[in-house]
Write a protein that holds these residues in place. Sequence first.
Motif, PDB file in Angstrom:
ATOM      1  N   LEU A  30      18.834  17.764 -18.592  1.00 51.70           N
ATOM      2  CA  LEU A  30      17.535  18.384 -18.327  1.00 51.70           C
ATOM      3  C   LEU A  30      17.572  19.316 -17.113  1.00 51.70           C
ATOM      4  CD1 LEU A  30      15.279  15.288 -19.079  1.00 51.70           C
ATOM      5  CD2 LEU A  30      16.048  17.090 -20.624  1.00 51.70           C
ATOM      6  N   LEU A  31      18.784  19.690 -16.683  1.00 47.92           N
ATOM      7  CA  LEU A  31      18.942  20.627 -15.552  1.00 47.92           C
ATOM      8  C   LEU A  31      18.092  20.205 -14.348  1.00 47.92           C
ATOM      9  CD1 LEU A  31      18.762  24.042 -17.499  1.00 47.92           C
ATOM     10  CD2 LEU A  31      20.756  22.626 -17.063  1.00 47.92           C
ATOM     11  N   LEU A  32      18.091  18.897 -14.085  1.00 43.68           N
ATOM     12  CA  LEU A  32      17.398  18.299 -12.926  1.00 43.68           C
ATOM     13  C   LEU A  32      15.875  18.447 -12.964  1.00 43.68           C
ATOM     14  CD1 LEU A  32      19.967  19.401 -10.202  1.00 43.68           C
ATOM     15  CD2 LEU A  32      19.616  17.094 -11.027  1.00 43.68           C
ATOM     16  N   SER A  33      15.329  18.814 -14.134  1.00 41.73           N
ATOM     17  CA  SER A  33      13.881  19.068 -14.165  1.00 41.73           C
ATOM     18  C   SER A  33      13.057  17.792 -13.993  1.00 41.73           C
ATOM     19  CB  SER A  33      13.493  19.761 -15.470  1.00 41.73           C
ATOM     20  OG  SER A  33      13.814  18.941 -16.572  1.00 41.73           O
ATOM     21  N   GLN A  34      13.685  16.622 -14.164  1.00 37.26           N
ATOM     22  CA  GLN A  34      12.939  15.368 -14.012  1.00 37.26           C
ATOM     23  C   GLN A  34      13.071  14.774 -12.621  1.00 37.26           C
ATOM     24  OE1 GLN A  34      11.427  13.098 -16.993  1.00 37.26           O
ATOM     25  NE2 GLN A  34      10.841  15.211 -16.685  1.00 37.26           N
ATOM     26  N   GLU A  35      13.970  15.336 -11.805  1.00 39.50           N
ATOM     27  CA  GLU A  35      14.266  14.667 -10.531  1.00 39.50           C
ATOM     28  C   GLU A  35      13.414  15.188  -9.378  1.00 39.50           C
ATOM     29  OE1 GLU A  35      16.220  12.219 -11.463  1.00 39.50           O
ATOM     30  OE2 GLU A  35      16.397  13.371 -13.328  1.00 39.50           O
ATOM     31  N   PHE A  36      12.831  16.378  -9.558  1.00 45.81           N
ATOM     32  CA  PHE A  36      12.104  17.004  -8.448  1.00 45.81           C
ATOM     33  C   PHE A  36      10.760  17.540  -8.922  1.00 45.81           C
ATOM     34  CE2 PHE A  36      16.686  17.511  -7.784  1.00 45.81           C
ATOM     35  CZ  PHE A  36      16.830  16.874  -6.558  1.00 45.81           C
ATOM     36  N   LEU A  37       9.919  17.903  -7.963  1.00 43.70           N
ATOM     37  CA  LEU A  37       8.631  18.514  -8.310  1.00 43.70           C
ATOM     38  C   LEU A  37       8.881  19.905  -8.882  1.00 43.70           C
ATOM     39  CD1 LEU A  37       6.653  17.450  -5.124  1.00 43.70           C
ATOM     40  CD2 LEU A  37       6.385  16.536  -7.436  1.00 43.70           C
ATOM     41  N   PHE A  50      26.971  26.619 -15.847  1.00 40.32           N
ATOM     42  CA  PHE A  50      26.490  25.410 -15.214  1.00 40.32           C
ATOM     43  C   PHE A  50      27.546  24.654 -14.417  1.00 40.32           C
ATOM     44  CE2 PHE A  50      23.450  26.825 -18.341  1.00 40.32           C
ATOM     45  CZ  PHE A  50      22.349  26.984 -17.516  1.00 40.32           C
ATOM     46  N   ASP A  51      28.572  25.383 -13.960  1.00 44.52           N
ATOM     47  CA  ASP A  51      29.538  24.773 -13.040  1.00 44.52           C
ATOM     48  C   ASP A  51      28.837  24.355 -11.754  1.00 44.52           C
ATOM     49  OD1 ASP A  51      31.504  25.220 -14.781  1.00 44.52           O
ATOM     50  OD2 ASP A  51      32.808  26.360 -13.427  1.00 44.52           O
ATOM     51  N   PHE A  52      27.931  25.201 -11.317  1.00 48.77           N
ATOM     52  CA  PHE A  52      27.251  24.908 -10.056  1.00 48.77           C
ATOM     53  C   PHE A  52      26.394  23.647 -10.175  1.00 48.77           C
ATOM     54  CE2 PHE A  52      23.948  25.606  -6.742  1.00 48.77           C
ATOM     55  CZ  PHE A  52      24.788  25.579  -5.646  1.00 48.77           C
ATOM     56  N   LEU A  53      25.883  23.396 -11.369  1.00 58.76           N
ATOM     57  CA  LEU A  53      25.077  22.185 -11.594  1.00 58.76           C
ATOM     58  C   LEU A  53      25.897  20.930 -11.284  1.00 58.76           C
ATOM     59  CD1 LEU A  53      22.526  20.739 -12.643  1.00 58.76           C
ATOM     60  CD2 LEU A  53      23.362  21.071 -14.961  1.00 58.76           C
ATOM     61  N   LEU A  54      27.181  20.940 -11.653  1.00 59.98           N
ATOM     62  CA  LEU A  54      28.040  19.783 -11.365  1.00 59.98           C
ATOM     63  C   LEU A  54      28.143  19.570  -9.855  1.00 59.98           C
ATOM     64  CD1 LEU A  54      30.951  20.550 -13.882  1.00 59.98           C
ATOM     65  CD2 LEU A  54      29.071  18.943 -14.210  1.00 59.98           C
ATOM     66  N   LEU A  55      28.223  20.692  -9.124  1.00 64.01           N
ATOM     67  CA  LEU A  55      28.314  20.591  -7.660  1.00 64.01           C
ATOM     68  C   LEU A  55      26.993  20.106  -7.054  1.00 64.01           C
ATOM     69  CD1 LEU A  55      30.357  23.854  -7.051  1.00 64.01           C
ATOM     70  CD2 LEU A  55      31.180  21.518  -6.705  1.00 64.01           C
ATOM     71  N   VAL A  56      25.886  20.516  -7.661  1.00 58.57           N
ATOM     72  CA  VAL A  56      24.582  20.036  -7.169  1.00 58.57           C
ATOM     73  C   VAL A  56      24.506  18.518  -7.358  1.00 58.57           C
ATOM     74  CG1 VAL A  56      22.070  20.140  -7.472  1.00 58.57           C
ATOM     75  CG2 VAL A  56      23.415  22.246  -7.589  1.00 58.57           C
ATOM     76  N   CYS A  57      24.974  18.041  -8.508  1.00 57.79           N
ATOM     77  CA  CYS A  57      24.978  16.585  -8.762  1.00 57.79           C
ATOM     78  C   CYS A  57      25.853  15.868  -7.735  1.00 57.79           C
ATOM     79  CB  CYS A  57      25.480  16.289 -10.169  1.00 57.79           C
ATOM     80  SG  CYS A  57      24.374  16.904 -11.463  1.00 57.79           S
ATOM     81  N   CYS A  58      27.025  16.446  -7.426  1.00 57.28           N
ATOM     82  CA  CYS A  58      27.902  15.848  -6.413  1.00 57.28           C
ATOM     83  C   CYS A  58      27.241  15.849  -5.046  1.00 57.28           C
ATOM     84  CB  CYS A  58      29.206  16.650  -6.308  1.00 57.28           C
ATOM     85  SG  CYS A  58      30.374  16.088  -7.492  1.00 57.28           S
ATOM     86  N   ALA A  69      23.623  10.637 -14.568  1.00 56.16           N
ATOM     87  CA  ALA A  69      24.010  12.048 -14.690  1.00 56.16           C
ATOM     88  C   ALA A  69      23.642  12.617 -16.061  1.00 56.16           C
ATOM     89  CB  ALA A  69      25.504  12.217 -14.440  1.00 56.16           C
ATOM     90  N   PHE A  70      23.474  11.755 -17.052  1.00 62.43           N
ATOM     91  CA  PHE A  70      23.078  12.253 -18.369  1.00 62.43           C
ATOM     92  C   PHE A  70      21.767  13.032 -18.256  1.00 62.43           C
ATOM     93  CE2 PHE A  70      20.759  11.871 -22.368  1.00 62.43           C
ATOM     94  CZ  PHE A  70      21.686  12.388 -23.254  1.00 62.43           C
ATOM     95  N   ARG A  71      20.811  12.390 -17.586  1.00 60.94           N
ATOM     96  CA  ARG A  71      19.495  13.042 -17.451  1.00 60.94           C
ATOM     97  C   ARG A  71      19.577  14.247 -16.509  1.00 60.94           C
ATOM     98  NH1 ARG A  71      14.916   9.281 -15.196  1.00 60.94           N
ATOM     99  NH2 ARG A  71      15.689   9.981 -13.183  1.00 60.94           N
ATOM    100  N   TRP A  72      20.312  14.094 -15.406  1.00 62.82           N
ATOM    101  CA  TRP A  72      20.435  15.199 -14.449  1.00 62.82           C
ATOM    102  C   TRP A  72      20.974  16.444 -15.131  1.00 62.82           C
ATOM    103  CZ3 TRP A  72      22.999  12.982  -9.315  1.00 62.82           C
ATOM    104  CH2 TRP A  72      22.165  11.975  -8.783  1.00 62.82           C
ATOM    105  N   LEU A  73      22.046  16.259 -15.918  1.00 58.94           N
ATOM    106  CA  LEU A  73      22.724  17.410 -16.523  1.00 58.94           C
ATOM    107  C   LEU A  73      21.974  17.963 -17.729  1.00 58.94           C
ATOM    108  CD1 LEU A  73      26.361  15.980 -16.416  1.00 58.94           C
ATOM    109  CD2 LEU A  73      25.534  17.891 -15.043  1.00 58.94           C
TER     110      LEU A  73
END
Length: 399
Positions: free
Chosen positions: A322-329, A347-355, A316-320
């Motif tokens: 870098l705003l998921l920029s490394q996980e997808f195209l 960025f509350d919604f970002l936490l929900l995206v991670c969940c 989650a360190f990287r997900w949060l």
Amino acid sequence: MSRLHQSRIADFQEVLGEPTVALSKLRDLCFSGIPFDGGLRCLCWKILLNYLPLEKALWSSLLKKQRDLYSQFLKEMIIQPGIAKANLGVSREDVTLEDHPLNPNPDSRWNTYFKDNEVLLQIDKDVRRLYPDMAFFQRPTDYPCLLILDPQNEFETLRKRVEQTTLKSQTVARNRSGVTNVSSPLKTTSNSLSEYEVLPNGCEAHWEVVERILFIYAKLNPGIAYVQGMNEIVGPLYYTFATDPNSEWKEHAEADTFFCFTNLMAEIRDNFIKSLDDSQCGITYKMEKVYSTLKEKDVELYLKLQEQNIKPQFFAFRWLTLLLSQEFLLPDVIRIWDSLFADDKRFDFLLLVCCAMLTLIRDQLLEGDFTLNMRLLQDYPISDVHLILKKAKELQDSK
């Protein structure tokens, strides 16, 4: 173009056509994804990132003011030091008296120059690797910075500066060991300097523009300077603005990216500052929040990850940060960012995206062992971001 798509474009045009943009309406529209057509996304991002005010009448004067300010930064931070460096050989006497490379004074111009070089080399290494699977960042921009590429200029550009610094460190390596060891500090296994075609004079690649944006940001924000990963935040912003179908805006992609990046960093910079890691605004707190949210939504999965001792910092360190920029195209990252920028609680919604990302692979995680699960989380298997965003929205609505 489908009828639905056309009506979505019309909805955007209507909201953006008002003398004062209704922010909450715009956020609602952007949350479900912004059409690329007609430069809509570029415009919406500029509003959502507080670069453009809601009163349309103010836009043109504000843009002119900010773009002029950016030119000023270029002159002071890239052109002046470069010219000073080029002129140093001309008149020796003032150099030796007042300022020279070995001057121990921390205010010495040379001292600053060498310090800046350390930052520049780190930025250079990172921006050359931006989205290696896409040719875009290696291609020449249609709008090279004329201030800097003026053929009359004999001064040192950032690229020359990196080459100079790299050559110096190569020579040092050779002299110290007595063997010719020209291993440049910039050589990474996959892309060494030589693998890039050098563009002819008067051209510059998109990655060089990104390098300049980051270098100026580092100079203006000495408290945080440059931290690895910032390149992944500026990349999608710059790509979006530099591919704007509206050429009047596209021409100013560099300045506009710089200010939008600065505003975005003001909101997420705490993630990059080590000393804040454990504070309420720091990254550790946010990572814990991913797990506490997961515990609410799916206690079985939460307990499984706990039991395997899979800590949120492992993924989650990287997900949060870098705003998921490394996980997808890249196109998918941009779509996720539409929703993130539109989120008024930021960025509350970002936490929900991670969940959502965790719950969508819950069956595999529940069956897998530590090694398997770590692999799933480090290299996330689902590429359909619409599915992920839909799930995140469901989690949000089920509160």
